[in-house]
Design a protein around this motif. Structure first.
Motif, PDB file in Angstrom:
ATOM      1  N   THR A  55       0.866  -1.172   0.000  1.00  0.00           N
ATOM      2  CA  THR A  55       0.000   0.000   0.000  1.00  0.00           C
ATOM      3  C   THR A  55       0.909   1.231   0.000  1.00  0.00           C
ATOM      4  O   THR A  55       2.128   1.101   0.182  1.00  0.00           O
ATOM      5  CB  THR A  55      -0.907   0.035   1.246  1.00  0.00           C
ATOM      6  N   PRO A  56       0.364   2.428  -0.165  1.00  0.00           N
ATOM      7  CA  PRO A  56       1.205   3.622  -0.141  1.00  0.00           C
ATOM      8  C   PRO A  56       1.996   3.810   1.164  1.00  0.00           C
ATOM      9  O   PRO A  56       3.006   4.506   1.169  1.00  0.00           O
ATOM     10  CB  PRO A  56       0.205   4.756  -0.353  1.00  0.00           C
ATOM     11  N   LEU A  57       1.576   3.172   2.254  1.00  0.00           N
ATOM     12  CA  LEU A  57       2.287   3.297   3.529  1.00  0.00           C
ATOM     13  C   LEU A  57       3.249   2.147   3.814  1.00  0.00           C
ATOM     14  O   LEU A  57       3.945   2.163   4.829  1.00  0.00           O
ATOM     15  CB  LEU A  57       1.282   3.395   4.689  1.00  0.00           C
ATOM     16  N   SER A  58       3.288   1.150   2.944  1.00  0.00           N
ATOM     17  CA  SER A  58       4.136  -0.025   3.173  1.00  0.00           C
ATOM     18  C   SER A  58       5.610   0.337   3.190  1.00  0.00           C
ATOM     19  O   SER A  58       6.060   1.215   2.459  1.00  0.00           O
ATOM     20  CB  SER A  58       3.893  -1.076   2.090  1.00  0.00           C
ATOM     21  N   ARG A  59       6.320  -0.358   4.051  1.00  0.00           N
ATOM     22  CA  ARG A  59       7.774  -0.267   4.095  1.00  0.00           C
ATOM     23  C   ARG A  59       8.300  -1.632   3.685  1.00  0.00           C
ATOM     24  O   ARG A  59       7.820  -2.642   4.190  1.00  0.00           O
ATOM     25  CB  ARG A  59       8.253   0.059   5.501  1.00  0.00           C
ATOM     26  N   SER A  60       9.238  -1.657   2.779  1.00  0.00           N
ATOM     27  CA  SER A  60       9.787  -2.912   2.270  1.00  0.00           C
ATOM     28  C   SER A  60       8.643  -3.730   1.660  1.00  0.00           C
ATOM     29  O   SER A  60       7.875  -3.205   0.884  1.00  0.00           O
ATOM     30  CB  SER A  60      10.519  -3.655   3.389  1.00  0.00           C
ATOM     31  N   ASN A  61       8.510  -5.000   2.052  1.00  0.00           N
ATOM     32  CA  ASN A  61       7.489  -5.861   1.459  1.00  0.00           C
ATOM     33  C   ASN A  61       6.260  -6.048   2.335  1.00  0.00           C
ATOM     34  O   ASN A  61       5.445  -6.931   2.060  1.00  0.00           O
ATOM     35  CB  ASN A  61       8.093  -7.222   1.119  1.00  0.00           C
ATOM     36  N   GLU A  62       6.122  -5.272   3.397  1.00  0.00           N
ATOM     37  CA  GLU A  62       4.974  -5.441   4.283  1.00  0.00           C
ATOM     38  C   GLU A  62       3.682  -4.944   3.633  1.00  0.00           C
ATOM     39  O   GLU A  62       3.710  -4.182   2.669  1.00  0.00           O
ATOM     40  CB  GLU A  62       5.193  -4.681   5.599  1.00  0.00           C
ATOM     41  N   ILE A  63       2.568  -5.381   4.203  1.00  0.00           N
ATOM     42  CA  ILE A  63       1.256  -4.852   3.834  1.00  0.00           C
ATOM     43  C   ILE A  63       0.811  -4.004   5.026  1.00  0.00           C
ATOM     44  O   ILE A  63       0.534  -4.532   6.095  1.00  0.00           O
ATOM     45  CB  ILE A  63       0.248  -5.986   3.567  1.00  0.00           C
ATOM     46  N   ARG A  64       0.797  -2.690   4.833  1.00  0.00           N
ATOM     47  CA  ARG A  64       0.450  -1.771   5.925  1.00  0.00           C
ATOM     48  C   ARG A  64      -0.828  -1.017   5.560  1.00  0.00           C
ATOM     49  O   ARG A  64      -0.895  -0.335   4.544  1.00  0.00           O
ATOM     50  CB  ARG A  64       1.577  -0.781   6.193  1.00  0.00           C
ATOM     51  N   LEU A  65      -1.828  -1.161   6.439  1.00  0.00           N
ATOM     52  CA  LEU A  65      -3.104  -0.482   6.239  1.00  0.00           C
ATOM     53  C   LEU A  65      -3.042   0.943   6.756  1.00  0.00           C
ATOM     54  O   LEU A  65      -2.170   1.287   7.559  1.00  0.00           O
ATOM     55  CB  LEU A  65      -4.216  -1.260   6.949  1.00  0.00           C
ATOM     56  N   ALA A  66      -3.976   1.767   6.333  1.00  0.00           N
ATOM     57  CA  ALA A  66      -3.995   3.172   6.733  1.00  0.00           C
ATOM     58  C   ALA A  66      -4.447   3.354   8.183  1.00  0.00           C
ATOM     59  O   ALA A  66      -4.097   4.340   8.818  1.00  0.00           O
ATOM     60  CB  ALA A  66      -4.916   3.970   5.807  1.00  0.00           C
TER      61      ALA A  66
END
Length: 135
Positions: free
Chosen positions: A83-94
């Protein structure tokens, strides 16, 4: 184990409910249809909950296959990649969300959906456990 079906144009993802208050609340709200919104490699759609579940666990980082609920927005969110907030390969929600189900099918098929696509969530057909005729 309760299984829900998330149906959309040319696809279906089965969801196994977890044992928490959020899952119970969503089960009580099905069936319903909604319109998809996209954000990076995630989809989000409204969920018609009238009561907000109170969970002590919430997270912004999820794994592909985690089915999340954002209580403040009364929305179901499914991340399947960055996502636009992901760092590296993580899936980060808003927003912090509660995980209430696990996908039994590949969530990457959601990448084919565009904003405005209609989806439907309902209880899946029960498995036919009777033997085939002649057995």
């Amino acid at each position: 184990m309760t299984i829900l079906s998330l149906r959309f144009k040319d696809g279906e993802i089965r969801l196994a409910l977890r044992r928490n208050a959020t899952a119970k609340s969503i089960l009580n709200a099905v069936p319903f249809s909604a319109t998809v919104q996209t954000w990076g490699q995630s989809v989000m759609f409204d969920c018609p909950l009238t009561v907000r579940p109170q969970e002590n666990t919430s997270t912004r980082e999820v794994l592909a296959g985690d089915i999340a609920f954002w209580a403040d927005g009364s929305s179901i969110i499914i991340g399947f990649g960055k996502t636009p907030l992901s760092r590296s390969n993580e899936i980060r929600l808003a927003h912090p969300c509660t995980i209430w189900a696990d996908a039994l099918d590949d969530v990457s098929q959601l990448a084919t959906l565009s904003a405005g696509t209609e989806i439907r969530i309902e209880v899946a057909e029960p498995l036919n456990l009777r033997p085939a005729s002649g057995q």
